[in-house]
Design a protein around this motif. Sequence first.
Motif, PDB file in Angstrom:
ATOM      1  N   LEU A 109       0.746  -1.269  -0.143  1.00 60.93           N
ATOM      2  CA  LEU A 109      -0.034   0.001   0.103  1.00 60.93           C
ATOM      3  C   LEU A 109       0.947   1.158   0.020  1.00 60.93           C
ATOM      4  N   LEU A 129      -9.175   3.937   0.654  1.00 58.02           N
ATOM      5  CA  LEU A 129      -8.811   2.537   0.170  1.00 58.02           C
ATOM      6  C   LEU A 129      -9.980   2.213  -0.588  1.00 58.02           C
ATOM      7  N   ASP A 132     -12.808  -0.267   1.270  1.00 58.14           N
ATOM      8  CA  ASP A 132     -13.606   0.010   2.321  1.00 58.14           C
ATOM      9  C   ASP A 132     -14.620   1.086   1.714  1.00 58.14           C
ATOM     10  N   TYR A 169      -5.480  -4.957  11.211  1.00 55.60           N
ATOM     11  CA  TYR A 169      -5.542  -3.332  10.804  1.00 55.60           C
ATOM     12  C   TYR A 169      -4.030  -2.822  11.149  1.00 55.60           C
ATOM     13  N   GLY A 170      -3.935  -1.454  10.976  1.00 57.45           N
ATOM     14  CA  GLY A 170      -2.971  -0.714  11.562  1.00 57.45           C
ATOM     15  C   GLY A 170      -3.591   0.027  12.831  1.00 57.45           C
ATOM     16  N   GLU A 189       1.638  -1.595  12.387  1.00 55.39           N
ATOM     17  CA  GLU A 189       0.689  -2.417  11.233  1.00 55.39           C
ATOM     18  C   GLU A 189       0.530  -4.009  11.534  1.00 55.39           C
ATOM     19  N   LYS A 190      -0.628  -4.425  11.889  1.00 57.55           N
ATOM     20  CA  LYS A 190      -1.285  -5.887  11.922  1.00 57.55           C
ATOM     21  C   LYS A 190      -0.431  -6.293  13.137  1.00 57.55           C
ATOM     22  N   ILE A 202      -6.985   1.831  12.159  1.00 58.55           N
ATOM     23  CA  ILE A 202      -7.142   2.714  10.813  1.00 58.55           C
ATOM     24  C   ILE A 202      -7.954   1.880   9.811  1.00 58.55           C
ATOM     25  N   LEU A 203      -9.073   2.481   9.594  1.00 58.27           N
ATOM     26  CA  LEU A 203     -10.117   1.809   8.654  1.00 58.27           C
ATOM     27  C   LEU A 203     -10.262   2.588   7.359  1.00 58.27           C
ATOM     28  N   GLY A 204      -9.335   2.724   6.779  1.00 57.59           N
ATOM     29  CA  GLY A 204      -9.312   3.071   5.054  1.00 57.59           C
ATOM     30  C   GLY A 204      -9.430   4.365   4.656  1.00 57.59           C
ATOM     31  N   TYR A 206      -7.738   8.294   5.184  1.00 58.29           N
ATOM     32  CA  TYR A 206      -6.655   9.436   5.713  1.00 58.29           C
ATOM     33  C   TYR A 206      -6.729  10.600   5.035  1.00 58.29           C
ATOM     34  N   GLN A 228       4.793  -0.479   3.700  1.00 64.39           N
ATOM     35  CA  GLN A 228       3.552  -0.443   4.505  1.00 64.39           C
ATOM     36  C   GLN A 228       3.181   1.456   4.635  1.00 64.39           C
ATOM     37  N   THR A 230       1.362   2.390   7.050  1.00 63.66           N
ATOM     38  CA  THR A 230       1.496   2.644   8.454  1.00 63.66           C
ATOM     39  C   THR A 230       2.843   3.136   8.867  1.00 63.66           C
ATOM     40  N   ARG A 251     -18.403   0.946   8.475  1.00 65.85           N
ATOM     41  CA  ARG A 251     -17.514   0.673   7.542  1.00 65.85           C
ATOM     42  C   ARG A 251     -17.567  -0.932   7.008  1.00 65.85           C
TER      43      ARG A 251
HETATM   44  C1  G1P Z   1      -4.590  -1.498   4.909  1.00 69.63           C
HETATM   45  C2  G1P Z   1      -3.573  -0.766   5.746  1.00 69.63           C
HETATM   46  C3  G1P Z   1      -4.120  -1.058   7.321  1.00 69.63           C
HETATM   47  C4  G1P Z   1      -5.518  -0.587   7.586  1.00 69.63           C
HETATM   48  C5  G1P Z   1      -6.396  -1.393   6.529  1.00 69.63           C
HETATM   49  C6  G1P Z   1      -7.744  -0.802   6.551  1.00 69.63           C
HETATM   50  O1  G1P Z   1      -4.455  -3.184   5.085  1.00 69.63           O
HETATM   51  O2  G1P Z   1      -2.329  -1.350   5.669  1.00 69.63           O
HETATM   52  O3  G1P Z   1      -3.248  -0.334   8.335  1.00 69.63           O
HETATM   53  O4  G1P Z   1      -5.913  -0.873   8.845  1.00 69.63           O
HETATM   54  O5  G1P Z   1      -6.067  -1.359   5.211  1.00 69.63           O
HETATM   55  O6  G1P Z   1      -8.823  -1.644   5.731  1.00 69.63           O
HETATM   56  P1  G1P Z   1      -4.947  -4.028   4.120  1.00 69.63           P
HETATM   57  O7  G1P Z   1      -6.468  -4.277   4.623  1.00 69.63           O
HETATM   58  O8  G1P Z   1      -4.661  -3.749   2.512  1.00 69.63           O
HETATM   59  O9  G1P Z   1      -4.172  -5.320   4.451  1.00 69.63           O
END
Ligand code: G1P
Length: 287
Positions: A109, A129, A132, A169-170, A189-190, A202-204, A206, A228, A230, A251
């Motif tokens: 990302l 994102l 989402d 998630y982050g 992150e994760k 963090i939900l998509g 920013y 990443q 994040t 979401r």
């Molecule tokens: C990404 C981001 C993560 C965020 C998430 C939200 O992860 O890296 O920090 O919390 O989107 O949907 P992914 O879902 O692409 O693995």
Amino acid sequence: MKIRKCVIPAAGLGTRLLPASKAVPKEMLPVVDTPVLELIVKEAVDSGIEEILIITGRDKSAIENHFDNNIELEDHLLKKNDHINLDKIDKIVNMARIFYTRQNKPLGLGHAILCAKEFIGNEPFAILLGDDIMRAKKPVTKQLIDCFNTYNAPVLGVQEVDESDINKYGIIDYEKIEEDTFFVNDMIEKPKLENAPSNKAILGRYVLTPEIFDILENQKPGVGGEIQLTDAIRNLLDIQKVYAYQFEGKRYDTGSKIGYLKAIVEFALVREDLSEEFEQYLKALLK
Ligand code: G1P
């Protein structure tokens, strides 16, 4: 400064939705009758965004076709006097100024966002994102933009998630400064549950400042071997204050089977043309 531009990363392979996402980009899968990505573009436009960069990849040409004219189809609808559908198509094509660039390597990302460096230039911008989607009274991106305008610093859209989902998630470490606004101390992150500093994810969504691009250029791969976003925002904490805003709204992760299903059901239940019949059907089914 007005936030005029946004980036929508939509280059992911969508492996969680195979085989549906083999020939159709996962961002083009319909929620009732509207592709996921159109809902996201609409949120951006409703938030005051004027220019949108969609980061695509191989086999994603359906995305560009969706936001472009289709002369043959329009001629056909015109001959049939189908102005309802003509209007729908016209709205999509004229929604916003949409630009495209390809992320030609799946490096994560953070790398996808770096592809927007030239497009963004030297102004703050939003990220939505491509998986989402949101249902909210006030568009979620607008909520973040309003918070950005208060603090004049980057803002991350967060909500609390179940413990079992923390590793997806982050996750932020924070101090509360107002009812829904938090100062971000750190982020990871994760994380594994035992390493998570909180349950705010963090939900998509920013709003960031262009300083992120210099950091992304030197960002080493993190979790999953990917660059990443994040991790880059974490490095931004050394030079800038960063805030998190707990947005109002629900979401849906349309990149996962269960998230996609929930989205379809809930979006159908609020549609004037469908809700009554669909609700009756569901009630009868679950009896
Ligand atoms: C990404 C981001 C993560 C965020 C998430 C939200 O992860 O890296 O920090 O919390 O989107 O949907 P992914 O879902 O692409 O693995």
